[in-house]
Design a protein around this motif. Structure first.
Motif: not given
Length: 379
Positions: A289-297, A311-314
């Motif tokens: 399950y990805p939990l990623l900052p909403q930035r970069l690529a 839902k996969f971004f913070y």
């Protein structure tokens, strides 16, 4: 087609890309590479050394239809040093990274000679491939700013010239076998990245401190490549979270690395710099399950999901990350959710978002690009 690949830094993701393409390409590849050691020296002398090696191969009777190199090769120099038959080959440069926006601890430490090498290499190539749109756009924006600092003869028009011949060619990844049922236990969190400051490990460990303070149970695997200078936060975190650790440090074999991906419930990124994020993509493909900052690529990686990707971004902050991890931890805790349902219904959702990076598909696209290049730019 016969393709000559010149790689002055043949290790890590550079070597993995070439190995993965060669393995499934319908074309014949000749790879001339140098060991992945002392990257600055490789950028300085690689063109001289590899031109000599290619010239010897030509003298021995080899010939090629196209040239492939990476951003660490000074292609303009190589074309001046190589035999005419090599110099005239239609050429592609692949930007794994670049030396204009690659992070340095202090900006005054940046050696702009290497950034200018990236510039002239892109100008000398017939096609310029970036691993993400984020990479292309951030590089060209920084290049325009650099050129405007020149006292005269700024060649600002070259930015548009490079953009016009650029395309996005993500690296191929291997599809993983479907996961079996989840093993019992607390949430298993994976952080996989180079152990350097630009991957921002501090935010991960701050989030874990918050979880521990809330009495949320979890397991962690903190893995990735390490170099001579390791941020001290890793040593203190290893001691602090010793009772939570499943895996720690560099995984010495591909099988161990893949096992770490397959064990993870959640893959977390805290990066403040990432041109693509191949380990994160591989973890997603493995079912994490990805939990990623909403930035970069990252937004473009999950773009096929549309609004469902939210839902996969913070927001990149430790407290928000901890909140999201706590929610996921409760989904696998029998006391709060029975049966355990991390994904709330669709465990293949994120996997489908990265299907387009599947190796056979990507290698076919790369083969076709070379065929088009060879047809339109005869050497």
């Amino acid at each position: 087609m016969k393709i000559l690949a010149l790689e002055p830094y043949c290790g890590g993701s550079h070597k993995a890309l070439l190995d993965g393409i060669q393995d499934q390409s319908r074309h014949e590849w000749t790879v001339l590479g140098l060991p992945a050691h002392k990257w600055k020296w490789r950028m300085r002398h690689g063109a001289v050394t590899l031109a000599q090696r290619a010239n010897r191969r030509r003298t021995d009777g080899q010939s090629w239809d196209a040239l492939f190199c990476c951003d660490m090769l000074n292609l303009a120099e190589l074309r001046g040093l190589a035999h005419e038959s090599i110099r005239r080959l239609p050429s592609v440069v692949y930007f794994h990274e670049n030396q204009l926006t690659y992070p340095v601890r202090h900006e005054d430490q940046r050696d702009l000679h290497f950034a200018l090498t990236n510039w002239t290499t892109a100008l000398a190539a017939d096609e310029v491939w970036f691993n993400s749109a984020f990479h292309r756009d951030s590089f060209l924006e920084a290049l325009a700013e650099l050129l405007m600092r020149m006292p005269d003869h700024r060649h600002i028009e070259s930015v548009a010239e490079i953009r016009a011949k650029s395309s996005i060619q993500p690296p191929p990844i291997d599809r993983r076998a479907p996961r079996g049922p989840r093993a019992d236990g607390p949430l298993r969190i994976l952080w996989v990245a180079r152990w350097e400051h630009d991957k921002n490990p501090q935010t991960l460990f701050e989030a874990l401190e918050i979880l521990a303070a809330r009495n949320v149970d979890f397991r962690i695997s903190v893995i990735g490549e390490q170099f001579r200078e390791i941020p001290p936060v890793f040593e203190s975190a290893k001691e602090r979270f010793a009772q939570h650790i499943d895996r720690w440090g560099y995984q010495k074999s591909r099988s161990e690395y893949e096992a770490a991906l397959g064990e993870a419930d959640v893959v977390v990124s805290t990066a403040i710099h990432e041109f693509f994020g191949i380990s994160v993509v591989e973890a997603i493909a493995a079912g994490a399950y990805p939990l990623l900052p909403q930035r970069l690529a990252y937004p473009e990686i999950l773009a096929p999901l549309g609004p469902d990707a939210d839902k996969f971004f913070y927001d990149g902050h430790a407290e928000t990350l901890a909140d999201r991890l706590e929610t996921l931890a409760r989904r696998v805790d029998p006391e709060h959710c029975s049966p355990a349902d991390l994904w709330q219904g669709d465990p293949a959702e994120a996997i489908r978002s990265v299907d387009r990076f599947d190796r056979p598909h990507r290698v076919r696209e790369i083969d076709e690009r070379f065929e088009t290049l060879g047809a339109t730019k005869k050497p």
